[in-house]
Scaffold this motif. Sequence first.
Motif, PDB file in Angstrom:
ATOM      1  N   LEU A   3       1.092  -0.939  -0.111  1.00 39.70           N
ATOM      2  CA  LEU A   3      -0.019  -0.157   0.114  1.00 39.70           C
ATOM      3  C   LEU A   3       1.356   1.455   0.250  1.00 39.70           C
ATOM      4  O   LEU A   3       0.333   1.837  -0.290  1.00 39.70           O
ATOM      5  CB  LEU A   3      -1.088  -0.421   1.193  1.00 39.70           C
ATOM      6  N   LEU A   4       2.081   1.249   1.081  1.00 44.67           N
ATOM      7  CA  LEU A   4       2.363   2.788   0.735  1.00 44.67           C
ATOM      8  C   LEU A   4       3.770   2.881  -0.622  1.00 44.67           C
ATOM      9  O   LEU A   4       3.625   3.743  -0.886  1.00 44.67           O
ATOM     10  CB  LEU A   4       3.847   1.857   1.922  1.00 44.67           C
ATOM     11  N   THR A   5       3.999   1.460  -1.516  1.00 45.97           N
ATOM     12  CA  THR A   5       4.104   1.317  -2.305  1.00 45.97           C
ATOM     13  C   THR A   5       3.874   2.465  -3.688  1.00 45.97           C
ATOM     14  O   THR A   5       3.725   2.999  -4.165  1.00 45.97           O
ATOM     15  CB  THR A   5       5.140   0.633  -2.965  1.00 45.97           C
ATOM     16  N   GLN A   6       2.168   1.443  -3.130  1.00 46.82           N
ATOM     17  CA  GLN A   6       1.601   2.422  -4.351  1.00 46.82           C
ATOM     18  C   GLN A   6       1.060   3.799  -4.035  1.00 46.82           C
ATOM     19  O   GLN A   6       1.017   4.402  -4.763  1.00 46.82           O
ATOM     20  CB  GLN A   6      -0.170   1.927  -4.524  1.00 46.82           C
ATOM     21  N   ILE A   7       1.093   4.403  -2.679  1.00 49.15           N
ATOM     22  CA  ILE A   7       0.542   5.602  -2.819  1.00 49.15           C
ATOM     23  C   ILE A   7       2.291   6.609  -3.078  1.00 49.15           C
ATOM     24  O   ILE A   7       1.195   7.758  -3.444  1.00 49.15           O
ATOM     25  CB  ILE A   7       0.450   6.331  -1.191  1.00 49.15           C
ATOM     26  N   VAL A  12       4.474  10.177  -6.934  1.00 44.66           N
ATOM     27  CA  VAL A  12       5.345  10.772  -8.153  1.00 44.66           C
ATOM     28  C   VAL A  12       4.301  11.101  -9.485  1.00 44.66           C
ATOM     29  O   VAL A  12       5.074  11.837  -9.881  1.00 44.66           O
ATOM     30  CB  VAL A  12       6.207   9.468  -8.095  1.00 44.66           C
ATOM     31  N   LEU A  13       3.861  10.124  -9.694  1.00 46.29           N
ATOM     32  CA  LEU A  13       3.119  10.358 -11.108  1.00 46.29           C
ATOM     33  C   LEU A  13       2.197  11.373 -10.697  1.00 46.29           C
ATOM     34  O   LEU A  13       1.756  11.969 -11.926  1.00 46.29           O
ATOM     35  CB  LEU A  13       2.435   8.987 -11.188  1.00 46.29           C
TER      36      LEU A  13
END
Length: 148
Positions: A3-7, A12-13
């Motif tokens: 979840l942290l990586t997705q956020i 960044v996007l």
Amino acid sequence: MSLLTQIISRKVLALFAVASFSALLSSTVNAYGQSPEEIAARIAPIGNVCIAGEECEVASAAVATSDGPRSGEDVYGAFCTACHSIGVAGAPKFGNADDWAPRVAQGMDTLLSHALNGLNAMPARGTCSTCSDEEIESAVTYMVDNSQ
């Protein structure tokens, strides 16, 4: 993917998208071929309000004396072209005989009255508060002569 990586990926996007959009907006020339300086000059205020008792610059153009009446072409170019070149709010377009024919049929006195007093969306004197009646008549004659 956690979840942290997705956020972080989404942030960044989003940051990349905002940066790209900002770069697009701040390009040196917009879609109409105008630089930011040209746009700023085009939308600059045309006057200032002076309050009694305060220091105020006097616009030399407004105070300057005239060497005589301006030509119809000069008045058209300075005041009328903004609306009459593209037909803003139903204004008859310069050079378009079909737009002018019904108005010309009403007679020059009626055309001049509309120009001096305003009609529909057109303000009195077509925004030229410093134009004499003679200059307004010259501008109307210039538009009619070039639109038949």
